[in-house]
Design an enzyme around this catalytic site. Sequence first.
Site, short mmCIF file in Angstrom:
data_model
loop_
_atom_site.label_atom_id
_atom_site.label_comp_id
_atom_site.label_asym_id
_atom_site.label_seq_id
_atom_site.Cartn_x
_atom_site.Cartn_y
_atom_site.Cartn_z
N HIS A 154 -7.74 -4.65 -1.44
CA HIS A 154 -6.48 -3.95 -1.15
C HIS A 154 -5.79 -4.49 0.10
O HIS A 154 -4.64 -4.91 0.05
CB HIS A 154 -6.79 -2.46 -0.99
CG HIS A 154 -5.60 -1.59 -0.85
ND1 HIS A 154 -4.88 -1.13 -1.94
CD2 HIS A 154 -4.97 -1.09 0.25
CE1 HIS A 154 -3.88 -0.37 -1.52
NE2 HIS A 154 -3.91 -0.34 -0.20
N SER A 164 0.82 -1.20 0.00
CA SER A 164 0.00 0.00 0.00
C SER A 164 0.86 1.26 0.00
O SER A 164 1.75 1.42 -0.83
CB SER A 164 -0.96 -0.04 1.19
OG SER A 164 -1.94 0.97 1.12
N ASP A 193 -9.18 -2.50 -6.67
CA ASP A 193 -9.03 -3.38 -5.50
C ASP A 193 -9.86 -2.90 -4.32
O ASP A 193 -9.63 -3.29 -3.18
CB ASP A 193 -7.56 -3.51 -5.11
CG ASP A 193 -6.94 -2.21 -4.59
OD1 ASP A 193 -7.66 -1.20 -4.46
OD2 ASP A 193 -5.73 -2.21 -4.29
#
Length: 435
Positions: free
Chosen positions: A410, A210, A375
């Site tokens: 995600h 991320s 995502d």
Amino acid sequence: MAAITPLLRLLPVLLLLLPPALLKYLTASNGPEKDAGIGELHPIVLLAGLGCSDLEAQLTEAYRPSVPRCGAMKGKGWFSLWQNTSDLLAQDYVQCFEEQMRLFYDPATNYYRNLPGVETRVPKFGSARAFHDKNPLHPKRCLDNVREALEELGYRDNDTLFAAPYDWRHVPPVPGQISQIYSQFFQRFKALVETASSKHEKKVIIFAHSYGGMVALEFVRNMPLAWRNRYIKHLVLSAPTPSTGFMRMIRGLVSGSEHMIYVPTSDTSLRTLWRSFETSIMGLPSPNVFGHEPLVVTKQRNYSAYDMEDFLAAIGLGDSIEPFRRRMVPKMNYFEAPMVPMTCINGVGIRTPQQLLFWESDYDVSPEIVYGDGDGFVNFISMLAFEEEMCRQPRQKKQFKSVNIYKVQHSELVTEEGAIKRVVEEILEANRISS
């Protein structure tokens, strides 16, 4: 042979009767020592996502608290500021926390800073256990499962497995920008990589998830090319937040209930705190990717990626226009490839916001949402644009791999069992590849 067959059928049952430690030893077949071509493992440095690093603070005499109780720690050294948010309510420290966490933009230096008298630092640098999620509902979103999977392969904390926690309130700079926080961080990161590499006489793999992916990418790009070639084995980015932008950042800026960090306080005060961070204006959609398509629709007007400055003013963030223009726009247009072997792992096939509808122009009300692919956090169009830019340079294209995992969100890329297995496979492959 006929007599052996019944025994073979009973083997799974017999294995269940063995002590767990012996069972694990007998059934282990994927350890690094048995995986042909790996040999000794390459050291790994982990970087988790937004909010996963702890923060400590100390208050100097220059600090002027808004209320007396906020100055109770003045002159008493370092204390945990962002570590255990569940204690904030119990200790009546929420107001003080928000004050001491807040950042302020200084136009004279084009840089974000703490409140005068508040000094902050990131503890546990180097340890693979430096990250943890502050939200009790999601205790393992900060690479815990990935770390545990790597430890099962033989990786060991502070030996072959490390971490580089960072101050996620700030945004890593592109060349030409000033960032005292990241200048210091990059030097520590550089020393950590060199130490790990020298200890094992092997190049280092960096795995980041991320927002940590953006930090890792900027770190590598800020290092001299000769240094990268000597010390970096592979850059593995899981769901990196690209500079091409994504709609979730708009939603985080606007909505009182949609924030990127967890603190047990009111939506209004948390939104104010979040908006003070440089991170809050990072990742707004780039015109080069999102074009003139309306991203925010209101009764008065629509806002595309070309209208982000007007949009900031409309939601009451006129003070953020200058840092957005001076610090974020250059980042949107900077696509220098890291020029090291690189793998991007993304989730796809998840409903992801691509347009927000505020029919009454009331930004305190949750919008209607038009969804597209991605995502759940990063839009698919942004992922593609980022990868295309990374591969635009022929040398990088030969060292680039894209992995898409269908129907994995995600955060699930570092929590879901199948996704973690794929992450480990990519890390093992990076170990095998000669360089």
